[in-house]
Motif scaffolding. Structure first.
Motif, PDB file in Angstrom:
ATOM      1  N   THR A   3       0.837  -1.193   0.000  1.00 24.05           N
ATOM      2  CA  THR A   3       0.000   0.000   0.000  1.00 24.05           C
ATOM      3  C   THR A   3       0.874   1.247   0.000  1.00 24.05           C
ATOM      4  O   THR A   3       1.784   1.368   0.815  1.00 24.05           O
ATOM      5  N   TYR A   4       0.611   2.158  -0.913  1.00 27.70           N
ATOM      6  CA  TYR A   4       1.366   3.406  -0.986  1.00 27.70           C
ATOM      7  C   TYR A   4       1.006   4.311   0.185  1.00 27.70           C
ATOM      8  O   TYR A   4      -0.163   4.507   0.479  1.00 27.70           O
ATOM      9  N   LYS A   5       2.001   4.820   0.839  1.00 28.86           N
ATOM     10  CA  LYS A   5       1.792   5.732   1.965  1.00 28.86           C
ATOM     11  C   LYS A   5       2.131   7.151   1.516  1.00 28.86           C
ATOM     12  O   LYS A   5       3.195   7.390   0.960  1.00 28.86           O
ATOM     13  N   LYS A   6       1.238   8.086   1.753  1.00 27.10           N
ATOM     14  CA  LYS A   6       1.491   9.466   1.347  1.00 27.10           C
ATOM     15  C   LYS A   6       2.587  10.109   2.170  1.00 27.10           C
ATOM     16  O   LYS A   6       3.331  10.942   1.687  1.00 27.10           O
ATOM     17  N   LYS A   7       2.680   9.736   3.431  1.00 30.44           N
ATOM     18  CA  LYS A   7       3.671  10.332   4.314  1.00 30.44           C
ATOM     19  C   LYS A   7       4.646   9.249   4.744  1.00 30.44           C
ATOM     20  O   LYS A   7       4.257   8.275   5.376  1.00 30.44           O
ATOM     21  N   LEU A   8       5.903   9.410   4.366  1.00 27.07           N
ATOM     22  CA  LEU A   8       6.903   8.415   4.729  1.00 27.07           C
ATOM     23  C   LEU A   8       7.591   8.818   6.020  1.00 27.07           C
ATOM     24  O   LEU A   8       8.509   9.616   6.043  1.00 27.07           O
ATOM     25  N   GLU A  11       6.814   5.317  11.269  1.00 29.64           N
ATOM     26  CA  GLU A  11       5.645   4.476  11.568  1.00 29.64           C
ATOM     27  C   GLU A  11       5.056   3.858  10.299  1.00 29.64           C
ATOM     28  O   GLU A  11       4.657   2.691  10.306  1.00 29.64           O
ATOM     29  N   THR A  12       4.989   4.617   9.216  1.00 29.70           N
ATOM     30  CA  THR A  12       4.442   4.053   7.975  1.00 29.70           C
ATOM     31  C   THR A  12       5.433   3.095   7.329  1.00 29.70           C
ATOM     32  O   THR A  12       5.022   2.141   6.669  1.00 29.70           O
ATOM     33  N   GLU A  15       4.859  -0.152   9.013  1.00 27.36           N
ATOM     34  CA  GLU A  15       3.670  -0.789   8.445  1.00 27.36           C
ATOM     35  C   GLU A  15       4.009  -1.466   7.115  1.00 27.36           C
ATOM     36  O   GLU A  15       3.547  -2.579   6.846  1.00 27.36           O
ATOM     37  N   ALA A  16       4.800  -0.799   6.290  1.00 28.79           N
ATOM     38  CA  ALA A  16       5.191  -1.376   5.001  1.00 28.79           C
ATOM     39  C   ALA A  16       6.034  -2.632   5.206  1.00 28.79           C
ATOM     40  O   ALA A  16       5.867  -3.623   4.485  1.00 28.79           O
ATOM     41  N   SER A  38      14.192   8.042   8.023  1.00 25.30           N
ATOM     42  CA  SER A  38      13.252   7.075   8.600  1.00 25.30           C
ATOM     43  C   SER A  38      13.673   5.636   8.361  1.00 25.30           C
ATOM     44  O   SER A  38      13.275   4.733   9.089  1.00 25.30           O
ATOM     45  N   THR A  44      12.534   1.525  13.146  1.00 18.67           N
ATOM     46  CA  THR A  44      12.504   0.856  11.844  1.00 18.67           C
ATOM     47  C   THR A  44      13.476  -0.313  11.835  1.00 18.67           C
ATOM     48  O   THR A  44      13.126  -1.424  11.418  1.00 18.67           O
TER      49      THR A  44
END
Length: 71
Positions: A3-8, A11-12, A15-16, A38, A44
């Motif tokens: 899933t593409y995350k708009k804000k890298l 935390e995202t 999730e990735a 990040s 991470t």
């Protein structure tokens, strides 16, 4: 598919990493990444270790190795 995350943010990215591991539940995963802050964040790296995902970082100042740079 990830899933593409708009804000890298870290935390995202975590999730990735979880999505990547869900799609490949067994075996070694090497993830090539640039040196975005990040990607190097403690959370991470800890989560990647827990999921069995290894980061391979491109050398600093090497935009030719990062295909997104020209865009």
């Amino acid at each position: 598919m990830i899933t593409y995350k708009k804000k890298l943010v870290k935390e995202t990215i975590v999730e990735a990493l979880e999505e990547i591991r869900e799609q490949s539940p067994r075996g070694r995963i090497l993830l090539v990444a640039d040196n975005y802050g990040s990607h190097h964040a403690r959370i991470t790296q800890q989560w990647a270790d827990e999921l069995g995902i290894e980061f391979v970082f491109t050398p600093l100042y090497s935009p030719t190795l990062n295909v997104i740079e020209p865009l």
